[in-house]
Design an enzyme around this catalytic site. Structure first.
Site, PDB file in Angstrom:
ATOM      1  N   GLU A 186      58.278 -13.628  26.811  1.00  0.00           N
ATOM      2  CA  GLU A 186      56.987 -13.567  27.519  1.00  0.00           C
ATOM      3  C   GLU A 186      56.259 -14.892  27.380  1.00  0.00           C
ATOM      4  OE1 GLU A 186      56.340 -11.709  30.069  1.00  0.00           O
ATOM      5  OE2 GLU A 186      56.309  -9.837  28.933  1.00  0.00           O
TER       6      GLU A 186
ATOM      7  N   ASP B 138      58.567 -18.653  30.590  1.00  0.00           N
ATOM      8  CA  ASP B 138      59.146 -19.279  31.800  1.00  0.00           C
ATOM      9  C   ASP B 138      58.554 -20.664  32.052  1.00  0.00           C
ATOM     10  OD1 ASP B 138      56.716 -18.087  32.612  1.00  0.00           O
ATOM     11  OD2 ASP B 138      57.520 -17.277  34.493  1.00  0.00           O
TER      12      ASP B 138
ATOM     13  N   ALA C 120      49.058  -3.920  37.116  1.00  0.00           N
ATOM     14  CA  ALA C 120      49.771  -3.269  36.011  1.00  0.00           C
ATOM     15  C   ALA C 120      50.736  -4.233  35.328  1.00  0.00           C
ATOM     16  CB  ALA C 120      50.522  -2.044  36.530  1.00  0.00           C
TER      17      ALA C 120
ATOM     18  N   LEU D 254      53.232  -5.693  36.857  1.00  0.00           N
ATOM     19  CA  LEU D 254      54.582  -5.467  37.405  1.00  0.00           C
ATOM     20  C   LEU D 254      54.867  -6.393  38.591  1.00  0.00           C
ATOM     21  CD1 LEU D 254      54.654  -1.561  37.186  1.00  0.00           C
ATOM     22  CD2 LEU D 254      55.554  -3.218  35.548  1.00  0.00           C
ATOM     23  N   SER D 255      54.013  -7.401  38.744  1.00  0.00           N
ATOM     24  CA  SER D 255      54.241  -8.477  39.724  1.00  0.00           C
ATOM     25  C   SER D 255      54.198  -8.039  41.181  1.00  0.00           C
ATOM     26  CB  SER D 255      55.560  -9.184  39.447  1.00  0.00           C
ATOM     27  OG  SER D 255      55.475  -9.833  38.233  1.00  0.00           O
ATOM     28  N   SER D 256      53.177  -7.273  41.510  1.00  0.00           N
ATOM     29  CA  SER D 256      53.035  -6.897  42.919  1.00  0.00           C
ATOM     30  C   SER D 256      52.767  -8.143  43.778  1.00  0.00           C
ATOM     31  CB  SER D 256      51.905  -5.881  43.092  1.00  0.00           C
ATOM     32  OG  SER D 256      50.713  -6.389  42.548  1.00  0.00           O
TER      33      SER D 256
ATOM     34  N   GLU E 199      51.223 -18.742  44.749  1.00  0.00           N
ATOM     35  CA  GLU E 199      50.383 -18.374  43.591  1.00  0.00           C
ATOM     36  C   GLU E 199      49.578 -19.582  43.119  1.00  0.00           C
ATOM     37  OE1 GLU E 199      49.829 -15.542  41.997  1.00  0.00           O
ATOM     38  OE2 GLU E 199      51.490 -14.253  42.626  1.00  0.00           O
TER      39      GLU E 199
ATOM     40  N   ASP F 193      58.756 -14.044  37.834  1.00  0.00           N
ATOM     41  CA  ASP F 193      58.487 -12.873  38.673  1.00  0.00           C
ATOM     42  C   ASP F 193      59.189 -13.009  40.021  1.00  0.00           C
ATOM     43  OD1 ASP F 193      56.818 -12.514  36.550  1.00  0.00           O
ATOM     44  OD2 ASP F 193      54.960 -12.824  37.672  1.00  0.00           O
TER      45      ASP F 193
END
Ligand code: GLA
Length: 394
Positions: free
Chosen positions: A39, A42, A126, A128-130, A163, A175
């Site tokens: 975590e 990257d 959340a 979860l990389s939406s 991003e 992601d």
């Protein structure tokens, strides 16, 4: 063969037809992701271990018969009308920035006007990389639509640039790579320095993974994320001054960090210490996974949580509470917060067949403590982005 539930394919086509009055020409499904371990690694040039999951941003696309293109966010009931050849700039935080950011990177490409609808089964906020699924999925759909022939890696890079330049988050590439390159039932071992990938089967005999969504997202998560990245860059710059042979955290160990502790300052020192130990844990976790040693893997997940909470400062009271309560349960082998942090999901490694009781205990305690209903999601590791053209649809 596309591996997406028929019900989802039908629903997306149905919604498109209900809105635009005709069937879509193309469907694209871009998954969210989990990350086993590695975590905040990257953007520090290490290895990470994500996987795509069976929650998707689904896109349905067809031609427009006017000069204008339309993107409809089905879940919000909001439309964005534009001329695909115009010059796009980021505006106030809004979902359209992800669309604009991708279009901006297709500038110079001849884009025939289109109508597109998207909807998401990835919970927002959340961890979860939406947003990666949105930008990469849209880039993929445009690539199919324009027959531009961009590679998957280029599409992931478009997602990342979006991003950075249109959402203001200086994220790494984990992601986007997970969403684009995911493989069913496998974790990706991604080398973030040269972007090479290998795959490790995700089966762990008697154990399995589960997500518990804390359902909180703390403000300023984006700016704190950028700050963590800047602190790591600062720490590395200081190390390089004393050790010119070091070009990335990959060549560092605690010796380098200890020797430069005073110059770099206490906070960058803590960030760098986390990065170095997390990089080591990724390799230990890979061996544990290959040997199906769930106990060892669980212990590593706990260590990652401790580091993220105490050294990297990206956890929050809600996630710390959930993690503590999870690991206190007999059937849980390990748990950690997952993703950028400041809210989002806890990743739990637990014995198979115990999910129900673990979920019950955790959600009950969490509700009593914070008055918040946590949500549990089973994990099914899925394929990366998939598409269906009109003639293939069911
Ligand atoms: C977010 C970013 C990723 C990665 C994780 C933390 O999801 O988008 O690039 O840095 O946080 O591991």
């Amino acid at each position: 063969m596309i591996d997406i539930p028929n019900a989802l394919i039908r629903e997306l086509s149905f919604n498109f037809k209900a809105h635009f009055g005709k069937s879509p020409a193309l469907l694209v499904f871009a998954p969210g992701r989990i990350n086993l371990i590695g975590e905040h690694i990257d953007y520090n040039d290490g290895f990470v271990c994500p996987a795509a999951i069976d929650k998707y941003v689904g896109f349905a696309l067809g031609p427009s018969f006017t000069e204008q293109s339309i993107v409809l966010a089905q879940d919000l009931g909001e439309e964005f009308h534009f001329d695909a050849q115009e010059n796009f700039h980021a505006s106030e935080p809004h979902w359209t920035n992800y669309i604009k950011g991708v279009l901006h990177q297709f500038s110079g490409t001849d884009i025939a006007p289109f109508q597109l609808l998207f909807q998401s089964s990835i919970p927002i906020g959340a961890g979860l990389s939406s947003s990666a699924a949105l930008s990469c999925g849209f880039a993929y759909a445009l690539n199919e639509w324009t027959k531009e022939g961009k590679t998957k890696e280029e599409l992931a890079l478009i997602g990342q640039r979006t991003e950075h330049d249109f959402a203001g988050v200086n994220c790494g590439l984990m992601d986007q790579f997970a969403s684009v390159f995911g493989q069913k039932d496998s974790f990706i071992l991604m080398d973030c320095r040269d972007l090479s990938l290998s795959f490790v089967h995700a089966e762990l005999k008697d154990s399995t993974f589960l997500l518990i969504d804390s359902c909180v997202k703390h403000e300023l998560a984006e700016s704190a994320y950028n700050q963590r990245r800047a602190e790591c860059e600062h720490a590395l710059d200081i190390v390089k001054q004393s050790f010119p042979e070091v070009t990335s955290f990959r060549q560092c160990d605690m010796r380098h960090i200890e020797a430069t502790r005073e110059q770099m300052g206490e906070i960058p020192f803590r960030r760098a210490s986390f990065v170095i130990s997390e990089m080591e844990r990724v390799h230990e976790a890979m061996s544990a996974l290959e040997n199906k040693d769930a106990k060892l893997l669980g212990g590593l997940l706990n260590q990652t949580h401790e580091g993220l909470s105490a050294q990297y400062d990206v956890s929050c009271v809600e996630l710390d509470f959930l993690q503590q309560n999870a690991v206190n349960q007999e059937d849980v082998l390990g748990a950690r917060m997952m993703g950028g942090g400041f809210g989002g999901c806890l990743l739990v490694l637990l014995k198979k067949d115990c999910q129900h009781s673990v979920i019950q205990t955790l959600t009950k305690a969490y509700l009593a403590k914070f008055g918040i209903e946590a949500t549990a999601y089973p994990i099914n590791i899925s394929q990366g982005i998939q598409h269906l053209s009109w003639h293939e649809q069911v």
